[in-house]
Design a protein around this motif. Structure first.
Motif, PDB file in Angstrom:
ATOM      1  N   ALA A   1      -3.997  -9.389   0.802  1.00  0.00           N
ATOM      2  CA  ALA A   1      -4.806  -8.802   1.859  1.00  0.00           C
ATOM      3  C   ALA A   1      -4.859  -9.810   3.126  1.00  0.00           C
ATOM      4  O   ALA A   1      -4.800 -10.826   2.885  1.00  0.00           O
ATOM      5  CB  ALA A   1      -6.184  -8.396   1.512  1.00  0.00           C
ATOM      6  N   PRO A   2      -4.803  -9.114   4.190  1.00  0.00           N
ATOM      7  CA  PRO A   2      -5.232 -10.123   5.429  1.00  0.00           C
ATOM      8  C   PRO A   2      -6.340 -11.035   5.216  1.00  0.00           C
ATOM      9  O   PRO A   2      -7.267 -10.400   4.389  1.00  0.00           O
ATOM     10  CB  PRO A   2      -5.288  -9.015   6.666  1.00  0.00           C
ATOM     11  CG  PRO A   2      -4.496  -7.904   6.304  1.00  0.00           C
ATOM     12  CD  PRO A   2      -4.763  -7.819   4.664  1.00  0.00           C
ATOM     13  N   PRO A   3      -6.486 -12.203   5.981  1.00  0.00           N
ATOM     14  CA  PRO A   3      -7.571 -13.139   5.585  1.00  0.00           C
ATOM     15  C   PRO A   3      -8.903 -12.807   6.159  1.00  0.00           C
ATOM     16  O   PRO A   3      -9.740 -13.332   6.130  1.00  0.00           O
ATOM     17  CB  PRO A   3      -7.021 -14.182   6.218  1.00  0.00           C
ATOM     18  CG  PRO A   3      -6.170 -13.894   7.012  1.00  0.00           C
ATOM     19  CD  PRO A   3      -5.602 -12.642   6.854  1.00  0.00           C
ATOM     20  N   ILE A   4      -8.950 -11.389   7.175  1.00  0.00           N
ATOM     21  CA  ILE A   4     -10.137 -10.969   8.090  1.00  0.00           C
ATOM     22  C   ILE A   4     -11.372 -10.990   7.035  1.00  0.00           C
ATOM     23  O   ILE A   4     -12.424 -11.428   7.685  1.00  0.00           O
ATOM     24  CB  ILE A   4      -9.845  -9.811   8.568  1.00  0.00           C
ATOM     25  CG1 ILE A   4     -11.039  -9.415   9.550  1.00  0.00           C
ATOM     26  CG2 ILE A   4      -9.511  -8.352   7.628  1.00  0.00           C
ATOM     27  CD1 ILE A   4     -10.551  -8.153  10.395  1.00  0.00           C
ATOM     28  N   ALA A   5     -11.094 -10.499   5.792  1.00  0.00           N
ATOM     29  CA  ALA A   5     -12.632 -10.172   5.006  1.00  0.00           C
ATOM     30  C   ALA A   5     -13.040 -11.604   4.489  1.00  0.00           C
ATOM     31  O   ALA A   5     -14.263 -11.948   4.688  1.00  0.00           O
ATOM     32  CB  ALA A   5     -12.140  -9.456   3.806  1.00  0.00           C
ATOM     33  N   ARG A   6     -12.303 -12.566   3.971  1.00  0.00           N
ATOM     34  CA  ARG A   6     -12.602 -13.801   3.992  1.00  0.00           C
ATOM     35  C   ARG A   6     -13.157 -14.526   4.907  1.00  0.00           C
ATOM     36  O   ARG A   6     -14.191 -15.210   4.868  1.00  0.00           O
ATOM     37  CB  ARG A   6     -11.398 -14.454   3.094  1.00  0.00           C
ATOM     38  CG  ARG A   6     -11.690 -16.038   2.830  1.00  0.00           C
ATOM     39  CD  ARG A   6     -10.520 -16.707   2.049  1.00  0.00           C
ATOM     40  NE  ARG A   6      -9.081 -16.495   2.696  1.00  0.00           N
ATOM     41  CZ  ARG A   6      -8.579 -17.129   3.608  1.00  0.00           C
ATOM     42  NH1 ARG A   6      -9.432 -17.930   4.290  1.00  0.00           N
ATOM     43  NH2 ARG A   6      -7.441 -16.902   4.318  1.00  0.00           N
ATOM     44  N   GLU A   7     -12.427 -14.577   6.213  1.00  0.00           N
ATOM     45  CA  GLU A   7     -12.983 -15.170   7.189  1.00  0.00           C
ATOM     46  C   GLU A   7     -14.214 -14.641   7.792  1.00  0.00           C
ATOM     47  O   GLU A   7     -15.064 -15.400   8.473  1.00  0.00           O
ATOM     48  CB  GLU A   7     -12.003 -15.096   8.471  1.00  0.00           C
ATOM     49  CG  GLU A   7     -10.660 -15.672   8.121  1.00  0.00           C
ATOM     50  CD  GLU A   7      -9.422 -15.523   9.076  1.00  0.00           C
ATOM     51  OE1 GLU A   7      -9.784 -14.623   9.973  1.00  0.00           O
ATOM     52  OE2 GLU A   7      -8.332 -16.280   8.905  1.00  0.00           O
ATOM     53  N   ALA A   8     -14.641 -13.445   7.454  1.00  0.00           N
ATOM     54  CA  ALA A   8     -15.755 -12.869   7.755  1.00  0.00           C
ATOM     55  C   ALA A   8     -17.080 -13.307   6.968  1.00  0.00           C
ATOM     56  O   ALA A   8     -18.049 -12.907   7.167  1.00  0.00           O
ATOM     57  CB  ALA A   8     -15.550 -11.243   7.960  1.00  0.00           C
ATOM     58  N   GLY A   9     -16.868 -14.015   5.902  1.00  0.00           N
ATOM     59  CA  GLY A   9     -17.731 -14.220   5.018  1.00  0.00           C
ATOM     60  C   GLY A   9     -17.894 -13.283   3.853  1.00  0.00           C
ATOM     61  O   GLY A   9     -18.980 -13.403   2.999  1.00  0.00           O
ATOM     62  N   LEU A  10     -16.941 -12.398   3.361  1.00  0.00           N
ATOM     63  CA  LEU A  10     -17.432 -11.237   2.376  1.00  0.00           C
ATOM     64  C   LEU A  10     -16.710 -12.048   1.232  1.00  0.00           C
ATOM     65  O   LEU A  10     -15.814 -12.932   1.075  1.00  0.00           O
ATOM     66  CB  LEU A  10     -16.541  -9.983   2.724  1.00  0.00           C
ATOM     67  CG  LEU A  10     -17.202  -9.108   3.373  1.00  0.00           C
ATOM     68  CD1 LEU A  10     -17.213  -9.462   4.811  1.00  0.00           C
ATOM     69  CD2 LEU A  10     -16.415  -7.708   3.046  1.00  0.00           C
ATOM     70  N   THR A  11     -17.227 -11.659  -0.170  1.00  0.00           N
ATOM     71  CA  THR A  11     -16.453 -12.224  -1.269  1.00  0.00           C
ATOM     72  C   THR A  11     -15.237 -11.678  -1.564  1.00  0.00           C
ATOM     73  O   THR A  11     -15.321 -10.349  -1.814  1.00  0.00           O
ATOM     74  CB  THR A  11     -17.611 -12.017  -2.488  1.00  0.00           C
ATOM     75  OG1 THR A  11     -18.792 -12.592  -2.298  1.00  0.00           O
ATOM     76  CG2 THR A  11     -16.920 -12.304  -3.875  1.00  0.00           C
ATOM     77  N   VAL A  12     -14.175 -12.437  -1.664  1.00  0.00           N
ATOM     78  CA  VAL A  12     -12.844 -11.867  -1.938  1.00  0.00           C
ATOM     79  C   VAL A  12     -12.338 -12.487  -3.364  1.00  0.00           C
ATOM     80  O   VAL A  12     -12.971 -13.331  -3.845  1.00  0.00           O
ATOM     81  CB  VAL A  12     -12.071 -12.254  -0.870  1.00  0.00           C
ATOM     82  CG1 VAL A  12     -12.377 -11.297   0.430  1.00  0.00           C
ATOM     83  CG2 VAL A  12     -11.834 -13.705  -0.246  1.00  0.00           C
ATOM     84  N   ASP A  13     -11.368 -11.796  -3.813  1.00  0.00           N
ATOM     85  CA  ASP A  13     -10.612 -12.379  -4.796  1.00  0.00           C
ATOM     86  C   ASP A  13      -9.352 -13.271  -4.318  1.00  0.00           C
ATOM     87  O   ASP A  13      -9.387 -13.853  -3.326  1.00  0.00           O
ATOM     88  CB  ASP A  13     -10.001 -11.374  -5.872  1.00  0.00           C
ATOM     89  CG  ASP A  13      -9.009 -10.474  -5.203  1.00  0.00           C
ATOM     90  OD1 ASP A  13      -8.449 -10.826  -4.005  1.00  0.00           O
ATOM     91  OD2 ASP A  13      -8.380  -9.471  -5.686  1.00  0.00           O
ATOM     92  N   ALA A  14      -8.627 -13.853  -5.158  1.00  0.00           N
ATOM     93  CA  ALA A  14      -7.590 -14.787  -5.047  1.00  0.00           C
ATOM     94  C   ALA A  14      -6.537 -14.440  -4.061  1.00  0.00           C
ATOM     95  O   ALA A  14      -5.957 -15.140  -3.363  1.00  0.00           O
ATOM     96  CB  ALA A  14      -6.802 -15.388  -6.343  1.00  0.00           C
ATOM     97  N   ARG A  15      -6.541 -12.905  -3.851  1.00  0.00           N
ATOM     98  CA  ARG A  15      -5.507 -12.252  -3.087  1.00  0.00           C
ATOM     99  C   ARG A  15      -6.248 -11.832  -1.670  1.00  0.00           C
ATOM    100  O   ARG A  15      -5.555 -11.169  -1.008  1.00  0.00           O
ATOM    101  CB  ARG A  15      -4.791 -11.118  -3.484  1.00  0.00           C
ATOM    102  CG  ARG A  15      -3.923 -11.848  -4.945  1.00  0.00           C
ATOM    103  CD  ARG A  15      -3.120 -10.696  -5.582  1.00  0.00           C
ATOM    104  NE  ARG A  15      -2.267 -11.115  -6.557  1.00  0.00           N
ATOM    105  CZ  ARG A  15      -1.341 -10.240  -7.213  1.00  0.00           C
ATOM    106  NH1 ARG A  15      -1.248  -8.876  -6.906  1.00  0.00           N
ATOM    107  NH2 ARG A  15      -0.610 -10.746  -8.202  1.00  0.00           N
ATOM    108  N   ASP A  16      -7.517 -12.386  -1.554  1.00  0.00           N
ATOM    109  CA  ASP A  16      -8.206 -12.018  -0.309  1.00  0.00           C
ATOM    110  C   ASP A  16      -8.671 -10.118  -0.203  1.00  0.00           C
ATOM    111  O   ASP A  16      -9.269  -9.799   0.671  1.00  0.00           O
ATOM    112  CB  ASP A  16      -7.395 -12.325   1.000  1.00  0.00           C
ATOM    113  CG  ASP A  16      -7.354 -13.923   1.251  1.00  0.00           C
ATOM    114  OD1 ASP A  16      -8.467 -14.412   0.728  1.00  0.00           O
ATOM    115  OD2 ASP A  16      -6.714 -14.283   2.023  1.00  0.00           O
ATOM    116  N   ARG A  17      -8.605  -9.727  -1.497  1.00  0.00           N
ATOM    117  CA  ARG A  17      -9.212  -8.367  -1.416  1.00  0.00           C
ATOM    118  C   ARG A  17     -10.593  -8.496  -1.534  1.00  0.00           C
ATOM    119  O   ARG A  17     -11.158  -9.451  -2.416  1.00  0.00           O
ATOM    120  CB  ARG A  17      -8.529  -7.752  -2.759  1.00  0.00           C
ATOM    121  CG  ARG A  17      -6.943  -7.645  -2.445  1.00  0.00           C
ATOM    122  CD  ARG A  17      -6.389  -6.853  -3.925  1.00  0.00           C
ATOM    123  NE  ARG A  17      -6.605  -7.676  -5.006  1.00  0.00           N
ATOM    124  CZ  ARG A  17      -6.192  -7.275  -6.168  1.00  0.00           C
ATOM    125  NH1 ARG A  17      -5.666  -6.280  -6.684  1.00  0.00           N
ATOM    126  NH2 ARG A  17      -6.527  -8.196  -7.437  1.00  0.00           N
TER     127      ARG A  17
END
Length: 266
Positions: A92-108
């Motif tokens: 996935a695009p990095p927007i969720a990770r950059e926003a501080g959400l918990t994501v998995d190794a693929r940025d989901r």
């Protein structure tokens, strides 16, 4: 043209290019065997139809480097290309990770069985951008069906929240999968838990049936958008009947503990 992957996306890309431009040299490079993501029967049909189109299959070669006009595999082989379609993995695009959400190794976005972010429960994620933590009935893999039914569920979840109601956790069942191979296709029934069963038709007949199946999925989405809640989907009642209510304030100034402590992806 060089397609790298060996999964459904690279197979569909290679087949479509070869069917549209029959004189083009098309090669499919896979780290394992192209088409080995389901059953042996499905794999055999996919590989047969790729070869019927004239697609060259290169198995068990993992690409380690990609250059402007060639790829290099781990074994040292070089494959030149004019066009390379990369389908050897997705994230996935990095927007969720950059926003501080918990994501998995693929940025989901990691979500619960109500498709709410486990760190920011006011945010819902669906389709390829979501990674449910918990059972959803059938495996939550990238597919048109998964995207369609999870998207509809998220809309119903929002509507229920506005109405002050709760709905059951998200679950679904699979019933069939179709993979286009240019003018051919492989179409195979699935049981509720995504396992291939019965027969695997291929060729032109399967392509016609696959097109009908795609139109049915699009019809499902359109009708649900026009008449929210009118459509059901296979396995939507497989989940527990006692959903966990999520606390989500409508106030834009209130923050959850995840917002305050900056807990992010991992």
């Amino acid at each position: 043209m060089l397609a790298v992957g060996g999964g459904p996306l690279s197979i569909e890309a290679a087949g479509e290019v070869k069917s549209t431009w029959p004189e083009m040299d098309v090669t499919l490079v896979s780290a394992t065997r192209a088409g080995d993501f389901t059953s042996d029967k499905v794999q055999a049909v996919l590989r047969r139809d790729l070869r019927r189109l004239g697609v060259a299959l290169v198995d068990n070669e993992r690409v380690s480097e990609i250059k402007a006009s060639e790829v290099v595999t781990a074994s040292g082989r070089h494959f030149a290309f004019d066009v390379c379609i990369w389908a050897a993995g997705m994230r996935a695009p990095p927007i969720a990770r950059e926003a501080g959400l918990t994501v998995d190794a693929r940025d989901r976005v990691v979500v619960d069985t109500e498709l709410r972010s486990v760190s920011h429960p006011c945010i819902l994620a669906v389709g390829d951008s979501a990674h449910p933590r918990g059972s959803t009935g059938a495996p939550f893999r990238p597919s048109a069906l998964t995207a369609a039914v999870s998207g509809v569920y998220a809309a119903e979840q929002v509507a229920a929240k506005v109405a002050g109601k709760t709905i059951s956790p998200f679950t679904f069942s699979t019933f069939a999968q179709a993979i286009a191979v240019g003018r051919f296709a492989a179409l195979f029934p699935l049981d509720a838990n995504d396992h291939p069963i019965l027969f695997v038709p291929g060729g032109r007949t399967a392509r016609r049936l696959r097109d009908i199946l795609v139109r049915l999925v699009l019809h499902f989405i359109t009708l649900e958008r026009l008449l929210p809640g009118v459509k059901a989907w296979p396995g939507r009642k497989r989940g527990a009947s006692d959903p966990v209510a999520a606390a989500c304030s409508h106030s834009p100034t209130r923050k959850s503990s995840a917002d305050i402590d900056g807990r992010g992806g991992g």
